[in-house]
Design a protein around this motif. Structure first.
Motif, PDB file in Angstrom:
ATOM      1  N   VAL A 234      22.995  -1.149  39.126  1.00 40.55           N
ATOM      2  CA  VAL A 234      21.906  -0.673  39.984  1.00 40.55           C
ATOM      3  C   VAL A 234      21.246   0.606  39.626  1.00 40.55           C
ATOM      4  O   VAL A 234      20.561   1.084  40.325  1.00 40.55           O
ATOM      5  CB  VAL A 234      22.702  -0.557  41.587  1.00 40.55           C
ATOM      6  N   ASP A 235      21.401   0.839  38.235  1.00 46.07           N
ATOM      7  CA  ASP A 235      20.833   2.136  37.778  1.00 46.07           C
ATOM      8  C   ASP A 235      21.048   3.309  38.725  1.00 46.07           C
ATOM      9  O   ASP A 235      20.291   4.187  38.828  1.00 46.07           O
ATOM     10  CB  ASP A 235      19.455   1.850  37.681  1.00 46.07           C
ATOM     11  N   ARG A 236      22.409   3.413  39.337  1.00 49.40           N
ATOM     12  CA  ARG A 236      22.932   4.667  39.847  1.00 49.40           C
ATOM     13  C   ARG A 236      23.929   4.812  39.446  1.00 49.40           C
ATOM     14  O   ARG A 236      24.967   4.105  38.960  1.00 49.40           O
ATOM     15  CB  ARG A 236      23.196   4.280  41.267  1.00 49.40           C
ATOM     16  N   TYR A 237      24.144   6.356  39.186  1.00 46.14           N
ATOM     17  CA  TYR A 237      25.451   6.968  38.543  1.00 46.14           C
ATOM     18  C   TYR A 237      26.201   8.014  39.296  1.00 46.14           C
ATOM     19  O   TYR A 237      27.132   8.474  38.778  1.00 46.14           O
ATOM     20  CB  TYR A 237      25.156   7.598  37.219  1.00 46.14           C
ATOM     21  N   ALA A 238      25.652   8.448  40.506  1.00 48.23           N
ATOM     22  CA  ALA A 238      26.426   9.321  41.337  1.00 48.23           C
ATOM     23  C   ALA A 238      26.795   8.615  42.527  1.00 48.23           C
ATOM     24  O   ALA A 238      25.786   8.138  43.304  1.00 48.23           O
ATOM     25  CB  ALA A 238      25.481  10.531  41.379  1.00 48.23           C
ATOM     26  N   TYR A 239      28.126   8.863  43.051  1.00 51.54           N
ATOM     27  CA  TYR A 239      28.502   8.138  44.154  1.00 51.54           C
ATOM     28  C   TYR A 239      28.785   9.533  44.906  1.00 51.54           C
ATOM     29  O   TYR A 239      29.958  10.238  44.860  1.00 51.54           O
ATOM     30  CB  TYR A 239      29.911   7.463  43.849  1.00 51.54           C
ATOM     31  N   ILE A 240      27.982   9.704  45.990  1.00 49.87           N
ATOM     32  CA  ILE A 240      28.112  10.930  46.951  1.00 49.87           C
ATOM     33  C   ILE A 240      27.955  10.326  48.318  1.00 49.87           C
ATOM     34  O   ILE A 240      27.287   9.361  48.453  1.00 49.87           O
ATOM     35  CB  ILE A 240      26.905  11.970  46.395  1.00 49.87           C
ATOM     36  N   GLY A 241      28.068  11.261  49.062  1.00 50.50           N
ATOM     37  CA  GLY A 241      28.268  11.147  50.540  1.00 50.50           C
ATOM     38  C   GLY A 241      26.880  10.631  51.211  1.00 50.50           C
ATOM     39  O   GLY A 241      26.776   9.966  52.166  1.00 50.50           O
ATOM     40  N   SER A 242      25.839  11.109  50.718  1.00 49.21           N
ATOM     41  CA  SER A 242      24.411  10.897  51.361  1.00 49.21           C
ATOM     42  C   SER A 242      23.751   9.593  50.864  1.00 49.21           C
ATOM     43  O   SER A 242      22.681   9.005  51.411  1.00 49.21           O
ATOM     44  CB  SER A 242      23.438  11.929  50.896  1.00 49.21           C
ATOM     45  N   LEU A 243      24.589   8.977  50.067  1.00 50.89           N
ATOM     46  CA  LEU A 243      24.215   7.456  49.672  1.00 50.89           C
ATOM     47  C   LEU A 243      24.027   6.314  50.501  1.00 50.89           C
ATOM     48  O   LEU A 243      25.065   6.533  51.685  1.00 50.89           O
ATOM     49  CB  LEU A 243      25.136   6.925  48.533  1.00 50.89           C
ATOM     50  N   ASP A 244      23.338   5.589  50.668  1.00 51.19           N
ATOM     51  CA  ASP A 244      23.146   4.568  51.674  1.00 51.19           C
ATOM     52  C   ASP A 244      24.355   3.712  51.616  1.00 51.19           C
ATOM     53  O   ASP A 244      24.812   3.303  50.420  1.00 51.19           O
ATOM     54  CB  ASP A 244      21.934   3.602  51.314  1.00 51.19           C
ATOM     55  N   PRO A 245      24.926   3.216  52.753  1.00 55.53           N
ATOM     56  CA  PRO A 245      26.291   2.577  52.772  1.00 55.53           C
ATOM     57  C   PRO A 245      26.203   1.196  52.044  1.00 55.53           C
ATOM     58  O   PRO A 245      27.374   0.914  51.184  1.00 55.53           O
ATOM     59  CB  PRO A 245      26.512   2.366  54.296  1.00 55.53           C
ATOM     60  N   ASP A 246      25.344   0.645  51.925  1.00 58.47           N
ATOM     61  CA  ASP A 246      24.990  -0.351  51.053  1.00 58.47           C
ATOM     62  C   ASP A 246      25.112  -0.385  49.633  1.00 58.47           C
ATOM     63  O   ASP A 246      25.615  -1.066  48.730  1.00 58.47           O
ATOM     64  CB  ASP A 246      23.611  -1.384  51.398  1.00 58.47           C
ATOM     65  N   ILE A 247      24.594   0.836  49.245  1.00 57.90           N
ATOM     66  CA  ILE A 247      24.461   1.045  47.672  1.00 57.90           C
ATOM     67  C   ILE A 247      25.709   1.423  47.380  1.00 57.90           C
ATOM     68  O   ILE A 247      26.411   1.151  46.271  1.00 57.90           O
ATOM     69  CB  ILE A 247      23.505   2.239  47.483  1.00 57.90           C
ATOM     70  N   LYS A 248      26.485   2.283  48.494  1.00 56.71           N
ATOM     71  CA  LYS A 248      27.990   2.603  48.004  1.00 56.71           C
ATOM     72  C   LYS A 248      28.770   1.413  47.804  1.00 56.71           C
ATOM     73  O   LYS A 248      29.627   1.205  46.962  1.00 56.71           O
ATOM     74  CB  LYS A 248      28.570   3.478  49.286  1.00 56.71           C
ATOM     75  N   ARG A 249      28.709   0.333  48.825  1.00 62.16           N
ATOM     76  CA  ARG A 249      29.534  -0.904  48.764  1.00 62.16           C
ATOM     77  C   ARG A 249      29.080  -1.499  47.482  1.00 62.16           C
ATOM     78  O   ARG A 249      30.048  -2.001  46.672  1.00 62.16           O
ATOM     79  CB  ARG A 249      29.053  -1.756  49.857  1.00 62.16           C
ATOM     80  N   THR A 250      27.806  -1.436  46.917  1.00 64.51           N
ATOM     81  CA  THR A 250      27.472  -2.144  45.587  1.00 64.51           C
ATOM     82  C   THR A 250      28.166  -1.551  44.363  1.00 64.51           C
ATOM     83  O   THR A 250      28.635  -2.144  43.527  1.00 64.51           O
ATOM     84  CB  THR A 250      26.083  -2.281  45.490  1.00 64.51           C
TER      85      THR A 250
END
Length: 858
Positions: A234-250
């Protein structure tokens, strides 16, 4: 700086109040001045008169010290431009040159106070180096190993310490590895090496701040794009609190699947929302590496401010236990500086049974800072001194305070005195506030695009700056006494990350010692309340089912019986109590992990799982270790010992800060002594460097100075699994296998086969051959050994190595084999034995095989 910066600045001033922009490439001070002028039209604008005057003097002094002469700028006299007296307050001379114009020239200013004239001259030279941007770090010419070139495209290392750290990181196969490597020596590249060499597996990097996670995400995204690497689905590399829940799940699913190759996260997220995914990845053999950046904070923050730091080892240990035997995750602990207590605690927390933490020691003090310190008898005098330093010193600048209230007061004070391009970051700042402040200060977004600079000075508490990649900070000002030498040196190290000279100024006030002493000790709960809180936690604990061992789970927010409301502090006290007990050996902390229920529909299980992830930040798991410590008397004794140790270390560290302020010893010597560690009966020393401090300026004949020679190479730790794939071909009592090459054979096919079986270290191969070998076996890190290696790699590395006998030279290989270390020697059939005149090696060695025959068997 460019030699046209004065001309560019003059053009921008002449066009004021119109926005002129840049007509060419300019240095950072000139860029900041042009940005400042865009918002400099009234007393209510974001730019104040000291902002402009300070940047003007920096442009002028930089030009003077780089190119000579007497540079000048012609500026308006009209409001809001500074008056003659205001220019004079910033050591600038303003002379009327026609109607409505001053000609401004700048004079040097020194932060040293109370030093004799000769010392002041030395101080002037040290500050001049900051304006000139003098490079203090010597460039290394150490040739890169093939794996380093393949992973990063670099042709050299930044020194022997980075070389050994990189080698240790890629060959590490399970033993926790602590790397002490100076800032600017490329720790990030060391951590990236494993994932960039492989095609599957997850590396989780635990960083102390969200801003750093986002900054590392930016750098990783740029690296992946430039090299066309697939490091995240998903071209995301930072797992932080402000992320959308769906992106966190992915992202969690990508971690489980091993397709999220690199991920940055905070200690809190690692031990809560990510914990189950990490365990699942480890169980499947897909957790490749866990990296703890700024590992010393496990001690400094773990007792009080953010105790989740001390929960990290529990999750790491469980991941290791769950992983298959041949695919254990490696653990990389990274820090620029480690003191004895921090090393002991990291060893206790991350060591496993009788397995200690391996160490690569490349600790050396920063070469960039020149130190200045003075204690004032009145607060008013200190305030004036800090205001002068903030106005006069080269920017970008950080002003550090101890408390949030002090930081806020300083922002207001600076604004009232004409410094308005000032940002603030404290422990109360939100993640978005921190990110925005850093972007406006640096002039670069987290996406890597240029932005305007709105801040030249950042005011912060110790919560600001950890690992932030702002390379060109030039000045650090402490408007306080840091409560520990660790905090002081870490904050000084926020400047000069580009390897160029900096200045560090500490101005102490009369009330600072009392504040520092209050903060120096970790906050511990009293014996009676602690015991009652522990018993209450134990009574509220639930047995965790479906996990190995006997484990209990509690909520951080649970209240003891004597409190009817939390006041927002109960969770902090609960976790402090638990981490203190873990240090004392009463319990072992475990991160909460998701255990799927056996019953229920898929929809019900999904709801329960989501509820677990919502609750995870409030959960703590633990196992009881020592039943004898469950009695109140033994419990109190164990915890009292631990508290006493922590308080002794805190007092020692605060005394070192006071000694630094008094100037009775070289700052470099004092810091180097603090950062030495005792390991296995030997002492690892930190190399002292001091570009200048009050003591060295007063004692030039005994000044410490800067040693820019390459640091001696630390030893490379042995891998846990000793690779020796050709052991069956050697004689039972011999460590040497001699593999002969027939005339015309080059041996490359044999090298490739041996490398594919896990052998990494090769002596006697050329750079071209090594790079070719790495291309053929991309997932095995190829190391080009050198018999002149100052660490003596050939004489101690216990895993098997290969020697290519060039020009008939095989003495080093035979010497290694004589030590009982597995050695594969490849050479011509007529290779002579250097130890027996007139004899061929094939006739004096018990284990000899032809390369062609060996390849057929393999």
């Amino acid at each position: 700086m460019h030699n046209s910066d004065v001309a560019e600045a003059q053009e921008a001033i002449a066009n004021w109040p119109d926005k002129s922009g840049f007509s060419g490439s300019v240095g950072d001070p000139c860029r900041r001045l042009i940005h400042a002028l865009e918002n400099f039209q009234s007393v209510h604008d974001p730019t104040g008169w000291r902002d402009v005057a300070g940047l003007v003097r920096q442009v002028l002094l930089t030009d003077h010290l780089l190119f000579g002469g007497r540079p000048q700028l012609v500026v308006p006299t009209e409001h809001p431009w500074p008056t003659v007296d205001q220019w004079a307050a910033l050591n600038c001379t303003a002379v009327m040159v026609g109607v409505g114009r001053y000609r401004v020239t700048a004079e040097p200013w020194l932060p040293s106070i109370g030093e004799d004239p000769d010392a002041q001259l030395r101080a002037a030279s040290q500050l001049a180096s900051v304006y000139r941007g003098q490079v203090m770090q010597k460039q290394s010419t150490s040739v890169a190993d093939p794996f380093w070139a393949a992973a990063h495209g670099y042709t050299t290392y930044r020194g022997a310490a980075q070389q050994q750290a990189a080698r240790a990181a890629v060959t590490n196969d399970g033993v926790p590895l602590l790397v002490s490597l100076a800032t600017g020596q490329g720790k990030t590249a060391v951590a990236w090496s494993k994932p960039l060499l492989s095609s599957v597996g997850v590396t989780v990097v635990i960083v102390p701040t969200i801003v750093l996670a986002l900054d590392m995400e930016r750098r990783t995204r740029m690296r992946a794009s430039a090299s066309r690497l697939s490091l995240s689905p998903v071209d995301r590399y930072a797992y932080i609190g402000s992320l959308d829940p769906d992106i966190k799940r992915t992202i969690r699913e990508a971690v489980r699947a091993g397709s999220q190759r690199i991920l940055y996260t905070s200690p809190e997220a690692f031990v809560s929302g990510l914990s189950s995914s990490v365990i699942d990845a480890a169980t499947a053999g897909l957790l490749q590496q866990v990296v703890v950046d700024e590992a010393h904070l496990v001690d400094q923050w773990g007792n009080d401010f953010r105790p989740e730091f001390q929960m990290i080892p529990a999750l790491v240990r469980e991941a290791y236990d769950r992983a298959p035997a041949e695919r254990k995750p490696s653990v990389l602990l990274m820090s620029a500086t480690i003191a004895q207590r921090q090393f002991d605690l990291l060893t206790t927390l991350f060591g496993r049974d009788d397995t200690l933490v391996d160490l690569v020691w490349g600790s050396t003090l920063r070469t960039e800072p020149a130190y200045f310190a003075h204690a004032f008898g009145s607060e008013d005098d200190r305030v004036n001194a800090v205001l002068n330093a903030a106005s006069m010193l080269p920017r970008p600048t950080i002003v550090y305070t101890t408390t949030v209230a002090d930081a806020e007061a300083w922002v207001s004070r600076l604004a009232d005195n004409g410094l308005r391009r000032v940002g603030i970051v404290t422990g109360r700042s939100s993640d978005n506030d921190r990110q925005t402040a850093v972007e406006r200060w640096r002039g670069l977004t987290t996406n890597g695009t240029d932005a305007r600079t709105d801040f030249d000075i950042m005011v912060g508490t110790s919560a600001f700056g950890l690992g932030i990649d702002v390379s060109d900070v030039r000045s650090i000002v402490h408007a306080c006494i840091p409560e520990s030498v660790d905090r002081y040196y870490q904050e000084v190290g926020r400047a000069g990350r580009d390897g160029r000279a900096t200045t560090a100024v500490l101005y102490a006030g009369p009330g600072d010692v009392k504040v520092a002493r209050r903060l120096a000790g970790a906050t511990f709960i009293g014996e009676e309340k602690g015991w009652n809180r522990w018993r209450a936690l134990l009574r509220s604990a639930e047995r965790v089912q479906g996990v190995p061992g006997v484990r209990y789970r509690v909520r951080k927010s649970s209240l003891p019986t004597y409190m009817d409301r939390g006041f927002g502090q109960s969770a902090a006290w609960n976790i402090r109590t638990l981490t203190l007990m873990a240090q004392a050996g009463v319990i072992s902390l475990r991160a909460p992990t998701w255990v799927p229920p056996k019953d229920g529909t898929p929809e019900q299980r999904a709801l329960i799982q989501e509820q677990f992830f919502d609750d995870a930040p409030d959960l703590v798991d633990f196992e009881l270790i020592d039943g004898a410590l469950m009695s109140r008397e033994n419990w109190v004794e164990a915890l009292s010992d631990e508290k006493a140790r922590a308080h002794r270390e805190s007092e020692r560290s605060l005394r070192a800060v006071n000694a630094l302020i008094q100037g009775h010893e070289c700052v470099g010597t004092l810091l180097a002594r603090h950062y030495g560690v005792q390991v296995k009966g030997g002492r690892h020393l930190t190399r002292s460097n001091c570009r200048g401090c009050p003591w060295c300026r007063a004692n030039p004949d005994r000044a410490t100075g800067v040693d820019d020679d390459d640091f001696s190479a630390p030893r490379l730790p042995d891998p846990e699994r000793q690779t020796d794939p050709l052991s069956a071909w050697r004689a039972p009592d011999s460590a040497l296998l001699f593999i002969t090459l027939a005339e015309g054979e080059d041996g490359f096919n044999l090298l490739r086969r041996v490398a594919s079986m896990g052998v990494s270290v090769f002596f006697g191969i050329s750079e071209i051959l090594g790079n070719r070998l790495q291309q053929q076996v991309p997932t095995v890190p190829i190391i080009r050994g050198d018999t002149s290696d100052p660490s003596g790699l050939a004489d101690y590395y216990r895993a098997s190595v290969v020697f290519m006998a060039n020009d008939g030279d095989c003495a080093a290989a035979l010497g290694r084999a004589a030590l009982g270390l597995p050695t594969y020697l490849i050479g011509p059939e007529d290779l002579r034995d250097p130890n027996r005149s007139g004899w061929m090696l094939r006739d004096t060695n018990d284990a000899v095989v032809g390369a062609a025959a060996l390849l057929r068997e393999l």
